[in-house]
Design an enzyme around this catalytic site. Sequence first.
Site, PDB file in Angstrom:
ATOM      1  CB  CYS A   9      36.669  43.212   9.072  1.00 63.63           C
ATOM      2  SG  CYS A   9      35.315  41.856   9.280  1.00 63.63           S
ATOM      3  CG  ASN A  12      34.285  36.836   8.310  1.00 63.64           C
ATOM      4  OD1 ASN A  12      34.286  35.397   8.159  1.00 63.64           O
ATOM      5  ND2 ASN A  12      34.009  37.731   7.236  1.00 63.64           N
ATOM      6  CB  CYS A  14      30.231  44.223  10.856  1.00 57.89           C
ATOM      7  SG  CYS A  14      29.395  44.185  12.430  1.00 57.89           S
ATOM      8  NE  ARG A  15      35.027  46.683  10.336  1.00 59.51           N
ATOM      9  CZ  ARG A  15      36.305  46.791  10.936  1.00 59.51           C
ATOM     10  NH1 ARG A  15      36.966  47.928  10.819  1.00 59.51           N
ATOM     11  NH2 ARG A  15      36.684  45.940  11.941  1.00 59.51           N
ATOM     12  CB  SER A  16      35.248  41.104   6.013  1.00 59.90           C
ATOM     13  OG  SER A  16      35.084  40.288   6.954  1.00 59.90           O
ATOM     14  CG  ASP A 126      34.511  47.823  14.928  1.00 54.63           C
ATOM     15  OD1 ASP A 126      33.121  47.604  14.423  1.00 54.63           O
ATOM     16  OD2 ASP A 126      35.129  47.485  15.388  1.00 54.63           O
TER      17      ASP A 126
HETATM   18  P1  4NP Z   1      33.770  43.533  12.230  1.00 56.56           P
HETATM   19  O1  4NP Z   1      32.912  44.237  13.299  1.00 56.56           O
HETATM   20  O2  4NP Z   1      35.170  43.528  12.288  1.00 56.56           O
HETATM   21  O3  4NP Z   1      33.485  44.555  11.203  1.00 56.56           O
HETATM   22  O4  4NP Z   1      33.164  42.254  11.840  1.00 56.56           O
HETATM   23  C1  4NP Z   1      33.207  43.986  14.504  1.00 56.56           C
HETATM   24  C2  4NP Z   1      32.595  42.606  15.075  1.00 56.56           C
HETATM   25  C3  4NP Z   1      32.820  42.246  16.387  1.00 56.56           C
HETATM   26  C4  4NP Z   1      33.586  42.790  17.411  1.00 56.56           C
HETATM   27  C5  4NP Z   1      34.089  44.024  16.713  1.00 56.56           C
HETATM   28  C6  4NP Z   1      34.051  44.495  15.547  1.00 56.56           C
HETATM   29  N1  4NP Z   1      33.599  42.432  18.596  1.00 56.56           N
HETATM   30  O5  4NP Z   1      34.220  43.273  19.512  1.00 56.56           O
HETATM   31  O6  4NP Z   1      33.111  41.433  19.102  1.00 56.56           O
END
Ligand code: 4NP
Length: 160
Positions: A9, A12, A14-16, A126
């Site tokens: 993602c 790294n 939340c989703r992955s 997201d």
């Molecule tokens: P992820 O979520 O890609 O699922 O880990 C996010 C984590 C952080 C951010 C965006 C999405 N950020 O903008 O910091």
Amino acid sequence: MSTRLLFVCLGNICRSPSAENIMNHLVQQRQLGDQVVCDSAGTASYHVGSPPDRRMAAAAQDFGITLTGQARQFSPDDFDRFDWILAMDRHNYRDILALDGAKAHSHKVKMMCDYCRTHPDQEVPDPYYGGPEGFTYVIELLMDACEGFLDQVMGNATTP
Ligand code: 4NP
């Protein structure tokens, strides 16, 4: 020989990591522990070294899944180290392919939602800037995609 899966993602956190831990959970349930190895990474470096997001971990815990891990950034070496690279959204997909200059590994890179059976989504949304329901939805969607992947892929060929 085990099949190596990398979930990717943006951050790294939340989703992955959710996909990685859900897949490990299902692999244990199905007693496929020695056949599948999972890891996760982010295309961005903002959160390198961080544990999974607290809100994401709380949503996963409601489904009996404990999130573990420490964020790292996707590296071109990962193309050689993994059999399947599963992108959460189109941006991640594009960013991963952009690192495969010679296009030698593009066949390994897939969209996670291609394996969903009950959800119509094409991307894992997201949840970072939204409310708690977004985190719960990510877990439900990833459960669907991970189950679909195991049935479709591990039931058949183990390389893309
Ligand atoms: P992820 O979520 O890609 O699922 O880990 C996010 C984590 C952080 C951010 C965006 C999405 N950020 O903008 O910091």
